[in-house]
Design an enzyme around this catalytic site. Structure first.
Site, PDB file in Angstrom:
ATOM      1  NE  ARG A 165     -12.023 -21.057  16.665  1.00  0.00           N
ATOM      2  CZ  ARG A 165     -12.131 -22.161  16.065  1.00  0.00           C
ATOM      3  NH1 ARG A 165     -12.225 -22.237  14.774  1.00  0.00           N
ATOM      4  NH2 ARG A 165     -13.342 -22.848  16.638  1.00  0.00           N
ATOM      5  N   GLY A 166      -7.234 -17.206  14.048  1.00  0.00           N
ATOM      6  CA  GLY A 166      -7.073 -16.487  12.859  1.00  0.00           C
ATOM      7  C   GLY A 166      -6.000 -15.918  13.397  1.00  0.00           C
TER       8      GLY A 166
ATOM      9  CG  ASP B  77      -9.209 -18.018  22.680  1.00  0.00           C
ATOM     10  OD1 ASP B  77     -10.230 -17.830  22.357  1.00  0.00           O
ATOM     11  OD2 ASP B  77      -8.872 -17.087  21.126  1.00  0.00           O
TER      12      ASP B  77
ATOM     13  CB  VAL C  98     -10.545 -10.367  27.393  1.00  0.00           C
ATOM     14  CG1 VAL C  98      -9.560 -11.081  26.792  1.00  0.00           C
ATOM     15  CG2 VAL C  98     -11.554  -9.716  26.100  1.00  0.00           C
TER      16      VAL C  98
ATOM     17  CB  SER D 236     -10.769  -2.305  12.570  1.00  0.00           C
ATOM     18  OG  SER D 236     -10.902  -2.362  11.733  1.00  0.00           O
TER      19      SER D 236
ATOM     20  CE1 TYR E 211     -13.914  -5.801  14.797  1.00  0.00           C
ATOM     21  CE2 TYR E 211     -14.249  -4.210  12.965  1.00  0.00           C
ATOM     22  CZ  TYR E 211     -13.541  -5.389  13.747  1.00  0.00           C
ATOM     23  OH  TYR E 211     -12.274  -5.747  13.504  1.00  0.00           O
TER      24      TYR E 211
ATOM     25  CE  LYS F 244     -11.662  -4.468  16.711  1.00  0.00           C
ATOM     26  NZ  LYS F 244     -10.403  -5.154  17.742  1.00  0.00           N
TER      27      LYS F 244
END
Length: 295
Positions: free
Chosen positions: A16-17, A37, A61, A138, A151, A155
Protein backbone atom coordinates in the site's frame (compact mmCIF):
# COMPACT_ATOMS: atom_id res chain seq x y z
CA UNK A 1 22.56 8.17 -12.35
CA UNK A 2 21.61 4.48 -12.27
CA UNK A 3 19.55 2.73 -14.93
CA UNK A 4 16.71 0.93 -13.19
CA UNK A 5 16.04 -1.50 -16.03
CA UNK A 6 16.76 -5.03 -14.88
CA UNK A 7 17.57 -3.99 -11.31
CA UNK A 8 16.06 -6.09 -8.53
CA UNK A 9 14.41 -4.00 -5.83
CA UNK A 10 13.13 -5.33 -2.51
CA UNK A 11 10.50 -3.10 -0.89
CA UNK A 12 9.01 -3.71 2.54
CA UNK A 13 5.59 -2.27 3.25
CA UNK A 14 5.08 -2.81 -0.47
CA UNK A 15 1.35 -3.50 -0.54
CA UNK A 16 0.00 0.00 0.00
CA UNK A 17 0.86 3.67 0.13
CA UNK A 18 4.34 4.88 -0.76
CA UNK A 19 5.72 1.35 -1.10
CA UNK A 20 3.12 0.38 -3.70
CA UNK A 21 3.48 3.67 -5.57
CA UNK A 22 7.26 3.33 -5.79
CA UNK A 23 6.85 -0.30 -6.89
CA UNK A 24 4.62 0.76 -9.78
CA UNK A 25 7.02 3.49 -10.84
CA UNK A 26 10.11 1.28 -10.74
CA UNK A 27 8.23 -1.48 -12.53
CA UNK A 28 7.53 0.94 -15.39
CA UNK A 29 11.27 1.60 -15.50
CA UNK A 30 12.00 -2.09 -16.00
CA UNK A 31 12.87 -3.11 -12.45
CA UNK A 32 12.19 -6.54 -10.95
CA UNK A 33 10.40 -6.32 -7.62
CA UNK A 34 10.34 -8.31 -4.40
CA UNK A 35 7.36 -6.91 -2.49
CA UNK A 36 7.17 -7.74 1.21
CA UNK A 37 4.17 -7.04 3.42
CA UNK A 38 1.87 -8.62 6.00
CA UNK A 39 -1.28 -7.44 4.21
CA UNK A 40 -1.96 -10.42 1.96
CA UNK A 41 -4.87 -9.24 -0.17
CA UNK A 42 -3.53 -5.89 -1.41
CA UNK A 43 -0.08 -7.45 -1.80
CA UNK A 44 -1.46 -10.20 -4.03
CA UNK A 45 -3.55 -7.68 -6.00
CA UNK A 46 -0.52 -5.48 -6.66
CA UNK A 47 1.58 -8.46 -7.74
CA UNK A 48 -1.19 -9.54 -10.13
CA UNK A 49 -1.31 -6.00 -11.53
CA UNK A 50 2.46 -5.86 -12.10
CA UNK A 51 2.83 -9.36 -13.50
CA UNK A 52 5.73 -11.82 -13.51
CA UNK A 53 8.39 -9.23 -12.68
CA UNK A 54 6.86 -8.77 -9.19
CA UNK A 55 7.29 -11.39 -6.48
CA UNK A 56 4.95 -11.00 -3.47
CA UNK A 57 6.22 -12.30 -0.14
CA UNK A 58 4.10 -12.26 3.02
CA UNK A 59 6.55 -11.70 5.87
CA UNK A 60 6.85 -9.84 9.16
CA UNK A 61 9.82 -7.46 9.28
CA UNK A 62 10.07 -8.08 13.02
CA UNK A 63 11.29 -11.62 12.22
CA UNK A 64 14.86 -11.76 10.90
CA UNK A 65 14.48 -15.32 9.66
CA UNK A 66 11.35 -14.33 7.71
CA UNK A 67 13.25 -11.49 6.06
CA UNK A 68 16.16 -13.78 5.24
CA UNK A 69 13.68 -16.15 3.61
CA UNK A 70 12.13 -13.27 1.63
CA UNK A 71 15.55 -12.24 0.35
CA UNK A 72 16.34 -15.85 -0.54
CA UNK A 73 13.12 -16.07 -2.57
CA UNK A 74 14.03 -12.88 -4.41
CA UNK A 75 17.53 -14.15 -5.20
CA UNK A 76 16.17 -17.49 -6.37
CA UNK A 77 13.62 -15.77 -8.64
CA UNK A 78 15.69 -12.88 -10.00
CA UNK A 79 19.34 -13.73 -9.26
CA UNK A 80 20.10 -11.16 -6.57
CA UNK A 81 19.08 -7.91 -4.87
CA UNK A 82 20.40 -4.57 -6.20
CA UNK A 83 18.32 -2.13 -4.16
CA UNK A 84 16.54 -2.48 -0.84
CA UNK A 85 13.94 0.02 0.39
CA UNK A 86 13.22 -0.48 4.10
CA UNK A 87 9.82 1.17 4.07
CA UNK A 88 7.54 -0.79 6.42
CA UNK A 89 6.32 1.39 9.25
CA UNK A 90 3.41 1.95 11.63
CA UNK A 91 2.40 4.57 14.20
CA UNK A 92 0.71 4.45 17.58
CA UNK A 93 -1.84 6.84 19.08
CA UNK A 94 -1.69 8.76 22.32
CA UNK A 95 0.70 10.39 24.76
CA UNK A 96 3.34 8.51 26.74
CA UNK A 97 0.89 8.30 29.64
CA UNK A 98 -1.99 7.06 27.48
CA UNK A 99 -0.49 4.81 24.80
CA UNK A 100 -0.75 1.05 25.20
CA UNK A 101 2.82 -0.06 26.06
CA UNK A 102 2.42 -3.05 23.74
CA UNK A 103 1.60 -0.68 20.86
CA UNK A 104 4.60 1.50 21.67
CA UNK A 105 6.84 -1.58 21.65
CA UNK A 106 5.37 -2.78 18.37
CA UNK A 107 6.15 0.57 16.68
CA UNK A 108 9.78 0.26 17.77
CA UNK A 109 9.95 -3.36 16.64
CA UNK A 110 8.48 -2.66 13.18
CA UNK A 111 10.07 0.72 12.51
CA UNK A 112 13.55 0.11 13.98
CA UNK A 113 14.19 -3.62 14.26
CA UNK A 114 12.29 -4.11 11.00
CA UNK A 115 14.72 -1.80 9.22
CA UNK A 116 17.69 -3.65 10.70
CA UNK A 117 16.28 -7.06 9.77
CA UNK A 118 15.50 -5.91 6.22
CA UNK A 119 18.92 -4.42 5.64
CA UNK A 120 20.79 -7.24 7.39
CA UNK A 121 19.06 -9.86 5.25
CA UNK A 122 19.56 -8.05 1.94
CA UNK A 123 23.01 -6.57 2.54
CA UNK A 124 25.19 -9.49 1.37
CA UNK A 125 23.57 -9.37 -2.08
CA UNK A 126 23.60 -5.56 -2.08
CA UNK A 127 27.35 -5.62 -1.36
CA UNK A 128 27.95 -8.21 -4.06
CA UNK A 129 26.15 -6.01 -6.60
CA UNK A 130 27.50 -2.68 -5.25
CA UNK A 131 23.91 -1.59 -4.77
CA UNK A 132 21.83 0.93 -2.87
CA UNK A 133 20.04 0.93 0.50
CA UNK A 134 17.17 3.35 1.16
CA UNK A 135 15.97 3.63 4.76
CA UNK A 136 12.60 5.34 5.04
CA UNK A 137 12.77 7.72 7.97
CA UNK A 138 10.58 10.83 8.28
CA UNK A 139 10.53 14.55 8.92
CA UNK A 140 9.75 13.32 12.44
CA UNK A 141 13.49 12.61 12.75
CA UNK A 142 13.97 16.39 12.72
CA UNK A 143 10.87 17.75 14.46
CA UNK A 144 9.06 16.03 17.33
CA UNK A 145 5.28 15.76 17.48
CA UNK A 146 3.23 15.28 20.68
CA UNK A 147 1.14 12.13 20.68
CA UNK A 148 3.52 10.40 18.27
CA UNK A 149 6.44 9.72 20.58
CA UNK A 150 7.05 6.13 19.50
CA UNK A 151 6.99 7.09 15.83
CA UNK A 152 9.31 10.07 16.31
CA UNK A 153 11.70 7.96 18.39
CA UNK A 154 11.82 5.25 15.76
CA UNK A 155 12.29 7.58 12.81
CA UNK A 156 15.10 9.48 14.51
CA UNK A 157 16.73 6.14 15.28
CA UNK A 158 16.61 4.81 11.72
CA UNK A 159 17.98 8.07 10.33
CA UNK A 160 21.09 7.54 12.43
CA UNK A 161 21.11 3.86 11.47
CA UNK A 162 21.35 4.97 7.84
CA UNK A 163 24.09 7.46 8.67
CA UNK A 164 26.14 4.79 10.44
CA UNK A 165 25.55 2.18 7.76
CA UNK A 166 26.69 4.64 5.08
CA UNK A 167 30.08 4.87 6.77
CA UNK A 168 30.35 1.09 7.10
CA UNK A 169 29.69 0.18 3.48
CA UNK A 170 30.92 3.13 1.41
CA UNK A 171 34.27 1.40 0.74
CA UNK A 172 32.34 -1.61 -0.58
CA UNK A 173 30.70 0.45 -3.31
CA UNK A 174 27.30 0.57 -1.59
CA UNK A 175 25.37 3.84 -1.28
CA UNK A 176 22.94 4.47 1.58
CA UNK A 177 20.15 7.03 1.67
CA UNK A 178 17.42 8.06 4.06
CA UNK A 179 13.99 9.40 3.11
CA UNK A 180 12.28 12.14 5.11
CA UNK A 181 8.65 12.97 4.46
CA UNK A 182 6.21 15.33 6.11
CA UNK A 183 2.53 14.36 6.01
CA UNK A 184 1.81 12.04 3.07
CA UNK A 185 -1.73 10.91 2.21
CA UNK A 186 -0.99 7.28 3.05
CA UNK A 187 -3.31 4.77 4.74
CA UNK A 188 -1.46 5.49 8.00
CA UNK A 189 -2.31 9.20 7.91
CA UNK A 190 -5.82 8.52 6.59
CA UNK A 191 -6.47 6.09 9.45
CA UNK A 192 -5.25 8.58 12.05
CA UNK A 193 -7.48 11.31 10.61
CA UNK A 194 -10.47 8.97 10.64
CA UNK A 195 -9.86 7.70 14.17
CA UNK A 196 -8.83 10.90 15.92
CA UNK A 197 -10.53 14.28 15.43
CA UNK A 198 -7.82 15.76 17.68
CA UNK A 199 -5.18 14.64 15.18
CA UNK A 200 -6.99 16.56 12.44
CA UNK A 201 -7.08 19.63 14.68
CA UNK A 202 -3.33 19.31 15.38
CA UNK A 203 -2.60 19.24 11.66
CA UNK A 204 -4.83 22.25 11.06
CA UNK A 205 -3.04 24.19 13.82
CA UNK A 206 0.39 23.79 12.18
CA UNK A 207 1.55 26.95 10.38
CA UNK A 208 1.95 27.31 6.63
CA UNK A 209 3.04 24.19 4.76
CA UNK A 210 3.77 22.22 7.95
CA UNK A 211 0.24 20.87 8.17
CA UNK A 212 -0.28 20.26 4.46
CA UNK A 213 -0.59 16.70 3.16
CA UNK A 214 1.34 15.63 0.05
CA UNK A 215 -0.12 13.07 -2.34
CA UNK A 216 1.32 9.57 -2.52
CA UNK A 217 1.93 10.14 -6.24
CA UNK A 218 4.07 13.23 -5.62
CA UNK A 219 5.99 11.35 -2.95
CA UNK A 220 6.51 8.44 -5.33
CA UNK A 221 7.99 10.75 -7.97
CA UNK A 222 10.61 12.02 -5.55
CA UNK A 223 11.43 8.49 -4.40
CA UNK A 224 11.81 7.33 -8.00
CA UNK A 225 14.29 10.13 -8.70
CA UNK A 226 16.11 9.49 -5.46
CA UNK A 227 16.49 5.76 -6.06
CA UNK A 228 17.69 6.43 -9.61
CA UNK A 229 20.33 8.86 -8.30
CA UNK A 230 21.24 6.70 -5.29
CA UNK A 231 20.49 9.79 -3.23
CA UNK A 232 21.93 10.37 0.23
CA UNK A 233 18.67 12.00 1.28
CA UNK A 234 15.19 12.21 -0.20
CA UNK A 235 13.00 15.02 1.18
CA UNK A 236 9.25 15.24 0.57
CA UNK A 237 8.28 18.03 0.08
CA UNK A 238 11.59 19.72 -0.69
CA UNK A 239 11.37 22.10 2.27
CA UNK A 240 11.85 19.15 4.65
CA UNK A 241 15.56 19.31 3.82
CA UNK A 242 15.75 22.71 5.53
CA UNK A 243 14.30 21.17 8.70
CA UNK A 244 17.43 19.05 9.06
CA UNK A 245 19.60 22.16 9.24
CA UNK A 246 17.13 24.03 11.45
CA UNK A 247 16.70 21.17 13.95
CA UNK A 248 18.60 22.92 16.81
CA UNK A 249 16.49 26.05 16.35
CA UNK A 250 13.23 24.06 16.29
CA UNK A 251 14.04 22.75 19.76
CA UNK A 252 14.31 26.19 21.37
CA UNK A 253 11.54 27.35 23.74
CA UNK A 254 10.47 30.07 21.29
CA UNK A 255 10.11 27.64 18.37
CA UNK A 256 8.28 25.10 20.56
CA UNK A 257 5.89 27.66 22.04
CA UNK A 258 2.97 27.07 19.67
CA UNK A 259 3.44 23.29 19.67
CA UNK A 260 3.33 23.27 23.47
CA UNK A 261 0.24 25.43 23.49
CA UNK A 262 -1.55 23.15 21.04
CA UNK A 263 -0.44 20.04 22.93
CA UNK A 264 -1.82 21.43 26.19
CA UNK A 265 -5.15 22.00 24.47
CA UNK A 266 -5.42 19.01 22.13
CA UNK A 267 -3.43 16.15 23.66
CA UNK A 268 -6.03 15.49 26.40
CA UNK A 269 -8.64 15.30 23.63
CA UNK A 270 -6.52 12.80 21.72
CA UNK A 271 -5.94 10.66 24.79
CA UNK A 272 -9.68 10.62 25.51
CA UNK A 273 -10.34 9.58 21.90
CA UNK A 274 -7.73 6.81 22.15
CA UNK A 275 -9.36 5.55 25.34
CA UNK A 276 -12.72 5.59 23.56
CA UNK A 277 -11.31 3.56 20.67
CA UNK A 278 -9.91 0.96 23.04
CA UNK A 279 -6.76 0.67 20.92
CA UNK A 280 -3.56 2.65 20.35
CA UNK A 281 -3.14 1.75 16.66
CA UNK A 282 -5.43 1.82 13.65
CA UNK A 283 -7.93 -1.00 13.26
CA UNK A 284 -6.05 -2.19 10.16
CA UNK A 285 -2.70 -2.35 11.96
CA UNK A 286 -4.30 -4.09 14.92
CA UNK A 287 -5.88 -6.72 12.66
CA UNK A 288 -2.59 -7.35 10.86
CA UNK A 289 -0.82 -7.78 14.18
CA UNK A 290 -3.42 -10.26 15.40
CA UNK A 291 -3.18 -12.20 12.14
CA UNK A 292 0.61 -12.31 12.38
CA UNK A 293 0.49 -13.60 15.94
CA UNK A 294 -1.70 -16.56 14.91
CA UNK A 295 0.39 -17.58 11.86
Amino acid sequence: MTSLSGKVVLITGGARGVGAEVARRLHRRGARLVLVDLDREPLAALADELGPHALPVVADVRDLSAMEAAVAQGIERFGGIDIVMANAGIASYGSVLAVDPAAFRRVIEVNVLGVFHTVRAALPSIVERRGYVLVVSSAAAYAAAPGLTAYCTAKAGVEHFANSLRLEVAHLGVDVGSAHMAWIDTPMVQDAKADLPAFRKMLAALPGPLGKTTTVEACGRRFERGVERRAKRINVPGWVGAARWLKPLMQTPLAERDVRRNARRLLPEMDAEVAGLGRSVSARVQALGEAASTD
